[in-house]
Design a protein around this motif. Structure first.
Motif, short mmCIF file in Angstrom:
data_model
loop_
_atom_site.label_atom_id
_atom_site.label_comp_id
_atom_site.label_asym_id
_atom_site.label_seq_id
_atom_site.Cartn_x
_atom_site.Cartn_y
_atom_site.Cartn_z
N ILE A 19 -1.77 -0.37 -10.07
CA ILE A 19 -1.44 1.05 -10.30
C ILE A 19 -2.03 1.98 -9.24
O ILE A 19 -1.82 3.18 -9.28
CB ILE A 19 -1.87 1.52 -11.72
CG1 ILE A 19 -3.36 1.29 -11.95
CG2 ILE A 19 -1.06 0.80 -12.79
CD1 ILE A 19 -3.84 1.85 -13.30
N CYS A 20 -2.75 1.43 -8.26
CA CYS A 20 -3.29 2.25 -7.17
C CYS A 20 -2.16 2.92 -6.39
O CYS A 20 -1.18 2.28 -6.04
CB CYS A 20 -4.11 1.36 -6.22
SG CYS A 20 -4.67 2.18 -4.73
N GLN A 21 -2.31 4.23 -6.14
CA GLN A 21 -1.29 4.99 -5.39
C GLN A 21 -1.64 5.14 -3.91
O GLN A 21 -0.97 5.86 -3.18
CB GLN A 21 -1.13 6.39 -6.00
CG GLN A 21 -0.57 6.36 -7.40
CD GLN A 21 -0.66 7.73 -8.08
OE1 GLN A 21 -1.24 8.66 -7.55
NE2 GLN A 21 -0.06 7.83 -9.25
N HIS A 22 -2.72 4.52 -3.49
CA HIS A 22 -3.13 4.53 -2.08
C HIS A 22 -3.27 5.95 -1.53
O HIS A 22 -2.92 6.22 -0.39
CB HIS A 22 -2.16 3.70 -1.23
CG HIS A 22 -2.00 2.31 -1.76
ND1 HIS A 22 -2.96 1.34 -1.59
CD2 HIS A 22 -1.02 1.74 -2.50
CE1 HIS A 22 -2.57 0.23 -2.19
NE2 HIS A 22 -1.40 0.45 -2.77
N SER A 23 -3.80 6.83 -2.36
CA SER A 23 -3.99 8.22 -1.93
C SER A 23 -5.22 8.36 -1.05
O SER A 23 -5.35 9.33 -0.32
CB SER A 23 -4.14 9.11 -3.16
OG SER A 23 -5.30 8.73 -3.88
N GLY A 24 -6.15 7.42 -1.14
CA GLY A 24 -7.32 7.44 -0.28
C GLY A 24 -8.45 8.34 -0.75
O GLY A 24 -9.42 8.53 -0.02
N GLU A 25 -8.34 8.91 -1.94
CA GLU A 25 -9.43 9.77 -2.46
C GLU A 25 -10.76 9.02 -2.46
O GLU A 25 -11.80 9.59 -2.12
CB GLU A 25 -9.13 10.18 -3.91
CG GLU A 25 -8.05 11.20 -4.09
CD GLU A 25 -8.43 12.58 -3.60
OE1 GLU A 25 -9.62 12.86 -3.46
OE2 GLU A 25 -7.52 13.36 -3.33
N CYS A 26 -10.72 7.77 -2.84
CA CYS A 26 -11.95 6.99 -2.97
C CYS A 26 -12.59 6.77 -1.60
O CYS A 26 -13.79 6.99 -1.43
CB CYS A 26 -11.65 5.67 -3.66
SG CYS A 26 -10.28 4.76 -2.94
N PRO A 40 -15.78 -7.79 -0.71
CA PRO A 40 -14.81 -6.96 -1.42
C PRO A 40 -14.81 -5.52 -0.89
O PRO A 40 -15.82 -5.07 -0.35
CB PRO A 40 -15.32 -7.01 -2.87
CG PRO A 40 -16.79 -7.25 -2.74
CD PRO A 40 -16.96 -8.10 -1.52
N TRP A 41 -13.71 -4.82 -1.06
CA TRP A 41 -13.60 -3.47 -0.48
C TRP A 41 -14.30 -2.43 -1.34
O TRP A 41 -14.53 -1.32 -0.89
CB TRP A 41 -12.15 -3.11 -0.21
CG TRP A 41 -11.35 -2.73 -1.42
CD1 TRP A 41 -10.77 -3.58 -2.30
CD2 TRP A 41 -11.04 -1.40 -1.87
NE1 TRP A 41 -10.12 -2.87 -3.28
CE2 TRP A 41 -10.26 -1.53 -3.03
CE3 TRP A 41 -11.31 -0.11 -1.38
CZ2 TRP A 41 -9.77 -0.43 -3.73
CZ3 TRP A 41 -10.83 0.98 -2.08
CH2 TRP A 41 -10.07 0.82 -3.23
N ILE A 42 -14.65 -2.79 -2.58
CA ILE A 42 -15.42 -1.90 -3.45
C ILE A 42 -16.80 -2.52 -3.63
O ILE A 42 -16.93 -3.66 -4.06
CB ILE A 42 -14.75 -1.74 -4.83
CG1 ILE A 42 -13.35 -1.14 -4.65
CG2 ILE A 42 -15.61 -0.88 -5.76
CD1 ILE A 42 -12.54 -1.09 -5.95
N CYS A 63 -9.76 9.82 -8.75
CA CYS A 63 -8.69 8.83 -8.52
C CYS A 63 -7.46 9.27 -9.31
O CYS A 63 -7.51 9.38 -10.53
CB CYS A 63 -9.16 7.45 -8.97
SG CYS A 63 -7.86 6.20 -8.95
N PRO A 64 -6.35 9.57 -8.65
CA PRO A 64 -5.20 10.17 -9.34
C PRO A 64 -4.41 9.20 -10.21
O PRO A 64 -3.68 9.63 -11.10
CB PRO A 64 -4.33 10.69 -8.18
CG PRO A 64 -4.68 9.81 -7.03
CD PRO A 64 -6.13 9.43 -7.20
N SER A 65 -4.57 7.93 -9.99
CA SER A 65 -3.72 6.96 -10.69
C SER A 65 -4.39 6.33 -11.90
O SER A 65 -3.72 5.73 -12.74
CB SER A 65 -3.33 5.84 -9.73
OG SER A 65 -4.49 5.10 -9.39
N GLY A 66 -5.71 6.43 -11.97
CA GLY A 66 -6.44 5.71 -13.01
C GLY A 66 -6.73 4.27 -12.62
O GLY A 66 -7.21 3.49 -13.42
S1 SF4 Z 1 -8.38 6.98 -5.27
FE1 SF4 Z 1 -7.42 5.60 -6.75
S2 SF4 Z 1 -5.24 5.67 -6.29
FE2 SF4 Z 1 -6.33 6.50 -4.52
S3 SF4 Z 1 -6.60 4.78 -3.12
FE3 SF4 Z 1 -8.43 4.92 -4.37
S4 SF4 Z 1 -8.04 3.55 -6.10
FE4 SF4 Z 1 -6.07 3.94 -5.16
#
Ligand code: SF4
Length: 77
Positions: A19-26, A40-42, A63-66
């Motif tokens: 469900i990640c939208q790849h918005s890059g907020e994180c 791992p990337w996290i 994170c916009p997608s949850g």
């Molecule tokens: S903030 Fe959430 S939706 Fe955006 S890239 Fe990171 S994990 Fe994905």
């Protein structure tokens, strides 16, 4: 993809890549924890003080997608 949990000293972070939208907020919010060049990337081990843990909570909250969720230690009992 199933939700996966990454463990840190104060709080853990779970992630569901489906469900990640790849918005890059994180990545923009806390690049020490969210680094797509690493595996791992996290890595919540960088949030090792109460202040850094609070910062991580805020970044995950944006994170916009949850896809990202905080897992508090006391919720695991
Ligand atoms: S903030 Fe959430 S939706 Fe955006 S890239 Fe990171 S994990 Fe994905």
């Amino acid at each position: 993809m199933a939700r996966k949990t990454f463990y840190g000293p104060i709080i853990d972070v779970s992630f569901d890549g489906a469900i990640c939208q790849h918005s890059g907020e994180c990545v923009r919010g806390m690049g020490e924890v969210f680094d797509t060049a690493k595996r791992p990337w996290i890595n919540p081990s960088h949030a090792y003080t109460p202040e850094l843990a609070d910062q991580l909570r805020q970044v995950v909250g944006r994170c916009p997608s949850g896809a990202l969720e905080i897992v508090e230690r006391w919720s695991k009992a």
